[in-house]
Design an enzyme around this catalytic site. Structure first.
Site, mmCIF file in Angstrom:
data_model
loop_
_atom_site.group_PDB
_atom_site.id
_atom_site.type_symbol
_atom_site.label_atom_id
_atom_site.label_comp_id
_atom_site.label_asym_id
_atom_site.label_seq_id
_atom_site.Cartn_x
_atom_site.Cartn_y
_atom_site.Cartn_z
ATOM 1 C CG ASN A 191 -0.370 -0.049 2.421
ATOM 2 O OD1 ASN A 191 0.848 0.546 2.794
ATOM 3 N ND2 ASN A 191 -0.940 -0.609 3.335
ATOM 4 N NE ARG A 192 -1.318 7.317 -0.869
ATOM 5 C CZ ARG A 192 -1.726 7.936 -1.985
ATOM 6 N NH1 ARG A 192 -0.315 8.811 -2.613
ATOM 7 N NH2 ARG A 192 -2.735 8.083 -2.443
ATOM 8 C CG PHE A 193 2.567 3.775 5.941
ATOM 9 C CD1 PHE A 193 2.801 4.902 6.235
ATOM 10 C CD2 PHE A 193 2.658 2.432 6.653
ATOM 11 C CE1 PHE A 193 3.530 4.925 7.653
ATOM 12 C CE2 PHE A 193 3.581 2.709 7.879
ATOM 13 C CZ PHE A 193 3.722 3.937 8.220
ATOM 14 C CD GLU A 194 2.206 -2.525 3.460
ATOM 15 O OE1 GLU A 194 1.567 -3.311 4.281
ATOM 16 O OE2 GLU A 194 1.653 -2.775 2.251
ATOM 17 C CG ASP A 260 -5.593 -10.768 3.809
ATOM 18 O OD1 ASP A 260 -4.378 -10.574 3.612
ATOM 19 O OD2 ASP A 260 -5.936 -10.694 4.812
#
EC number: 2.7.1.167
Length: 463
Positions: A191-194, A260
């Site tokens: 995701n964006r944060f990761e 998931d």
């Protein structure tokens, strides 16, 4: 049915649902009055659960503790018909348990019970031996990394190398900041944060999104770089260009397990269409379904179809269907018809046809084709609605609408193992039989016909 191997961290999700209207006299904290308790499969098991919901056959590989929670977890997997032969018992750890407290449909706290230690030597060997044994028969592999100790660097890279050796699609849901762990995977789904954390790059516009995806491809050799952007959908790299695939979600109640759902739906869609844009659109629709529900929810094909403009993933063009069947080893059954005003006779006929093989394909006459065959008053039900109704039958795997008067072109292209026609063709030539390995004539259930239904309606409304 696609065979998918899911490897990763297994998590038991436990929910306490209730209301809170009082403060405790013991401390300035709210009191939860529990109204309902529920358990669900989390982590890699939720990926498996999503795949099952989308019609795949799933083999799960991971670790649970030698405890009551682990036994319940394995039983729950078996109830969902997940193959658990790769689920290993670790006597040194507890089964990972996440307890969420929900008040008035809002999650207020989560309590985690877990051990994140790497697997011991025996468990590592058993896990990799299982993967090596199963990988050749799989259509795709998913690594679901929740950083709970199963997918360390060496295990992850060993599995990716095995997948590439056998030319298997392998997707990774990453965790942590070291993405060299996932290098040479087919696709990863940060995701964006990761992705910001891993690349130390603020993804605050298209220019930086493009740069980040290029780094994934050039530095980490990810074949299909992708990032999920929450309410903004999914962005991916295609021919060195940034492609944005917007979200479809209208209401968001709970994002638990949405990642998931995305990786499960991406995997199956990529295996079917081999087109990343189509796969992202399908994944966005699946995510839109689950975030509109509470808890680790699932998306069915029917729910996804309703979001995708009333279309259905079983309804395909001939070109797409041939692409799907290119490496198919299962027995294909083909039949065709108008199926105008679907009734029990039709359903019974199709169930018997499916029983002859593994995959049932229905060739469906278009509206124009029916008008030429039966006159201007037919069909009663339009081709889109007829196709959607057929797709709702579990015995039907795929539907192809054809414009011609006969399905000979379809049969010639598909070359089915078994061609099924009604028993009324007993003394007639069955069109396309020369392109099938076997032709089977099957009787319709007596007392059911579209013509009889039409006449009954006419009589009823003429009275």
């Amino acid at each position: 049915m696609r065979k998918i191997l899911v490897i990763g961290d297994l998590i038991a999700d436990y929910y306490l649902w209730g209301k809170s209207e009082r403060l405790s006299p013991e401390a300035p904290v709210p009191i939860l009055e529990v109204k309902k308790e529920s358990k669900s499969l989390g982590g890699a098991a939720n990926v498996a659960n999503n795949l099952i919901s989308l019609g795949a056959q799933v083999f799960l590989c991971g670790v649970v503790g030698d405890d009551l929670e682990g036994k319940h977890f394995i039983n729950a997997l078996k109830i969902r018909e997940v193959d658990t032969s790769g689920v290993l018992i670790d006597k040194t750890r507890c089964t990972t348990l996440k307890t969420r407290i929900i008040v008035q449909n809002q999650q207020i706290v989560r309590v985690d019970k877990e051990i994140k230690d790497p697997l011991n030597a025996d468990l590592r060997k058993n896990l990799l031996d299982f993967v090596a044994e199963k990988i050749q028969e799989m259509d795709g592999i998913i690594l679901s990394d929740y950083n709970k100790g199963v997918l360390d660097f060496k295990i992850t890279q060993t599995i990716i190398a095995l997948a590439n050796k056998h030319y298997k699609l392998i997707l990774c849901d990453p965790k942590g900041k070291d993405y060299s762990k996932y290098s040479h995977a087919s696709l990863i789904t940060p995701n964006r944060f990761e992705l910001e954390q891993a690349l130390h790059l603020k993804l605050d516009g298209d220019a930086n999104l493009l740069k980040a995806l290029q780094i994934l491809q050039e530095t980490y050799h990810i074949a299909m770089p992708l990032v999920t952007l929450s309410e903004q959908g999914i962005a991916f790299l295609e021919k060195n260009e940034l492609i944005n695939c917007p979200t479809i979600a209208k209401e968001v109640y709970d994002v638990t397990g949405a990642g998931d759902t995305v990786i499960a739906s991406l995997t199956l869609s990529l295996l079917e269409s081999k087109n990343l844009k189509e796969a992202c659109e399908f994944a966005n629709a699946a995510a839109a379904v689950v975030v509109g529900k509470m808890g680790s929810a699932l998306a069915s094909l029917e729910e996804i179809a309703l979001i995708l403009n009333q279309t259905h993933p079983k309804i395909l063009s001939l070109e797409k269907l041939l692409n799907i069947l290119e490496y198919n080893k299962q027995k294909v059954v083909f039949t065709n018809g108008c199926f105008d005003i679907l009734h029990k006779g039709h359903a019974s006929y199709l169930q018997k046809a499916k029983a002859l093989g593994d995959i049932l394909i229905v060739g469906l006459n278009s509206d124009a084709s029916i008008k030429r065959l039966k006159g201007d008053k037919r069909p009663i039900v339009g081709e889109k609605d007829r196709a959607f109704l057929l797709a709702s039958l579990s015995c039907v795997d795929y539907i192809v609408v054809f414009e011609e008067d006969t399905p000979i072109g379809l049969i010639q292209a598909l070359k089915p193992d078994i061609l099924v026609k009604g028993a009324d063709y007993l003394d007639k030539e069955v069109i396309g039989s020369e392109f099938a390995k076997e032709t089977c004539l099957m009787a319709f259930e007596e007392g059911y016909s579209t013509s009889a239904i039409i006449e009954k309606i006419k009589r009823a409304y003429n009275d």
